[in-house]
Design a protein around this motif. Structure first.
Motif, short mmCIF file in Angstrom:
data_model
loop_
_atom_site.label_atom_id
_atom_site.label_comp_id
_atom_site.label_asym_id
_atom_site.label_seq_id
_atom_site.Cartn_x
_atom_site.Cartn_y
_atom_site.Cartn_z
N MET A 87 0.82 -1.21 0.00
CA MET A 87 0.00 0.00 0.00
C MET A 87 0.85 1.26 0.00
SD MET A 87 -3.09 0.42 -0.45
CE MET A 87 -4.21 1.79 -0.62
N LYS A 88 2.11 1.15 0.42
CA LYS A 88 3.00 2.31 0.40
C LYS A 88 3.34 2.73 -1.02
CE LYS A 88 5.17 1.36 4.87
NZ LYS A 88 6.45 1.13 5.58
N TYR A 89 3.09 1.85 -1.98
CA TYR A 89 3.43 2.14 -3.37
C TYR A 89 2.26 2.72 -4.17
CZ TYR A 89 7.75 -0.41 -2.58
OH TYR A 89 8.97 -0.81 -2.11
N SER A 90 1.07 2.64 -3.62
CA SER A 90 -0.12 3.01 -4.38
C SER A 90 -0.14 4.49 -4.76
CB SER A 90 -1.38 2.65 -3.60
OG SER A 90 -2.52 3.08 -4.30
N LEU A 91 -0.09 5.37 -3.76
CA LEU A 91 -0.16 6.80 -4.05
C LEU A 91 1.03 7.25 -4.88
CD1 LEU A 91 -1.64 9.46 -3.77
CD2 LEU A 91 -0.48 9.81 -1.58
N ALA A 92 2.20 6.71 -4.58
CA ALA A 92 3.40 7.08 -5.35
C ALA A 92 3.25 6.70 -6.82
CB ALA A 92 4.63 6.40 -4.75
N SER A 93 2.49 5.65 -7.09
CA SER A 93 2.32 5.23 -8.49
C SER A 93 1.60 6.28 -9.32
CB SER A 93 1.57 3.89 -8.56
OG SER A 93 0.19 4.04 -8.27
N ARG A 94 0.76 7.09 -8.67
CA ARG A 94 0.06 8.16 -9.41
C ARG A 94 1.06 9.11 -10.05
NH1 ARG A 94 -3.02 12.44 -5.85
NH2 ARG A 94 -0.84 13.10 -5.65
N GLU A 95 2.09 9.47 -9.31
CA GLU A 95 3.10 10.39 -9.84
C GLU A 95 3.93 9.71 -10.93
OE1 GLU A 95 2.44 13.30 -8.54
OE2 GLU A 95 1.10 12.22 -7.18
N LEU A 96 4.21 8.42 -10.74
CA LEU A 96 4.95 7.67 -11.77
C LEU A 96 4.15 7.63 -13.07
CD1 LEU A 96 6.30 4.64 -9.71
CD2 LEU A 96 7.65 6.51 -10.67
N ILE A 97 2.85 7.40 -12.96
CA ILE A 97 2.00 7.35 -14.15
C ILE A 97 1.99 8.70 -14.84
CG2 ILE A 97 -0.40 7.10 -14.93
CD1 ILE A 97 -0.65 5.08 -12.49
N ASP A 99 4.19 11.14 -14.68
CA ASP A 99 5.50 11.43 -15.27
C ASP A 99 5.76 10.59 -16.51
OD1 ASP A 99 5.89 13.25 -13.26
OD2 ASP A 99 7.23 11.98 -12.08
N SER A 100 5.33 9.32 -16.48
CA SER A 100 5.61 8.45 -17.63
C SER A 100 4.77 8.84 -18.84
CB SER A 100 5.36 6.98 -17.26
OG SER A 100 4.00 6.74 -16.96
N VAL A 101 3.52 9.26 -18.62
CA VAL A 101 2.69 9.72 -19.74
C VAL A 101 3.30 10.99 -20.34
CG1 VAL A 101 0.43 10.63 -20.41
CG2 VAL A 101 0.58 8.64 -18.89
N GLU A 102 3.71 11.91 -19.48
CA GLU A 102 4.36 13.13 -19.97
C GLU A 102 5.63 12.79 -20.75
OE1 GLU A 102 6.93 16.92 -18.30
OE2 GLU A 102 5.40 16.06 -16.99
N THR A 103 6.41 11.85 -20.23
CA THR A 103 7.66 11.47 -20.89
C THR A 103 7.41 10.92 -22.29
OG1 THR A 103 8.76 11.00 -18.78
CG2 THR A 103 9.66 9.93 -20.74
#
Length: 208
Positions: A87-97, A99-103
């Motif tokens: 669960m510690k990875y869930s909210l952080a994944s939003r920022e990864l998503i 950033d990756s779409v922008e990239t």
């Protein structure tokens, strides 16, 4: 068009060569390049049908005169990640998503996006990228899960949490808990209930 930066002129001949390696034709490179960002996977119930939706989106982009380009996105199932370190990875994944779409958008100079998300952090993550980059975008979500059936009633995943509490309190048996477990989530789709996934999808519908 933004995509002219990777498709037009003699200096971009190497770029075009790589597009040709992917099977695109000169005619397709004359059209707007539209990224179809799909979060399809086999670990998130709300995403297991997104490959079919992405295929339909690609056909629609072609019919409208664009060139669709499929792009993958990650997604965490909050329900499966719940109750342990995941669960510690869930909210952080939003920022990864985001950033990756922008990239992918900026690295390949796409002209627009069709976002194909469904679950909790994926919808806002994709939308954040589209807003941040001020790019034309459409959201096409996977839709909600069907209601389950338990004890003669329509139920959702929230019933499972109640069932766990009832089991610990000695109110239901092992068999009843397993019956509920096997029947609460009968299909693909975002968890039925106004949690983040469905509320974000409703918000996207409301704002157009």
């Amino acid at each position: 068009m933004r995509s002219d930066n990777v498709t037009k002129g003699s200096e971009r001949a190497p770029n075009r060569s790589l597009f040709y390696a992917l099977g695109y034709t000169p005619e397709e490179l004359e059209r707007p390049l539209i990224g179809v960002v799909s979060a399809y996977s086999e670990i998130v119930p709300g995403h297991m049908n997104l490959d079919k939706i992405a295929d339909a989106v690609k056909a629609g982009v072609e019919m409208a005169g664009g060139t669709p380009i499929l792009i993958p996105a990650i997604g965490v199932c909050d329900g499966i990640a719940m109750g342990h370190v995941g669960m510690k990875y869930s909210l952080a994944s939003r920022e990864l998503i985001c950033d990756s779409v922008e990239t992918m958008l900026m690295a390949h100079q796409l002209d627009g996006l069709v976002l194909v998300p469904n679950c909790d952090k994926i919808v806002p993550g994709m939308v954040m990228a589209a807003v941040r980059m001020d790019v034309p975008a459409v959201v096409c979500s996977g839709g909600p899960m069907l209601a389950g059936s338990y004890g003669g009633e329509e139920v959702s995943l929230s019933k499972m949490f109640e069932a766990v509490g009832a089991y610990k309190a000695g109110m239901i048996t092992d068999e009843q808990l397993e019956d509920c477990t096997c029947n609460c989530c009968p299909s693909c789709g975002s968890c039925s209930g106004m949690y983040t996934a469905n509320s974000m999808n409703c918000l996207c519908e409301a704002i157009g």
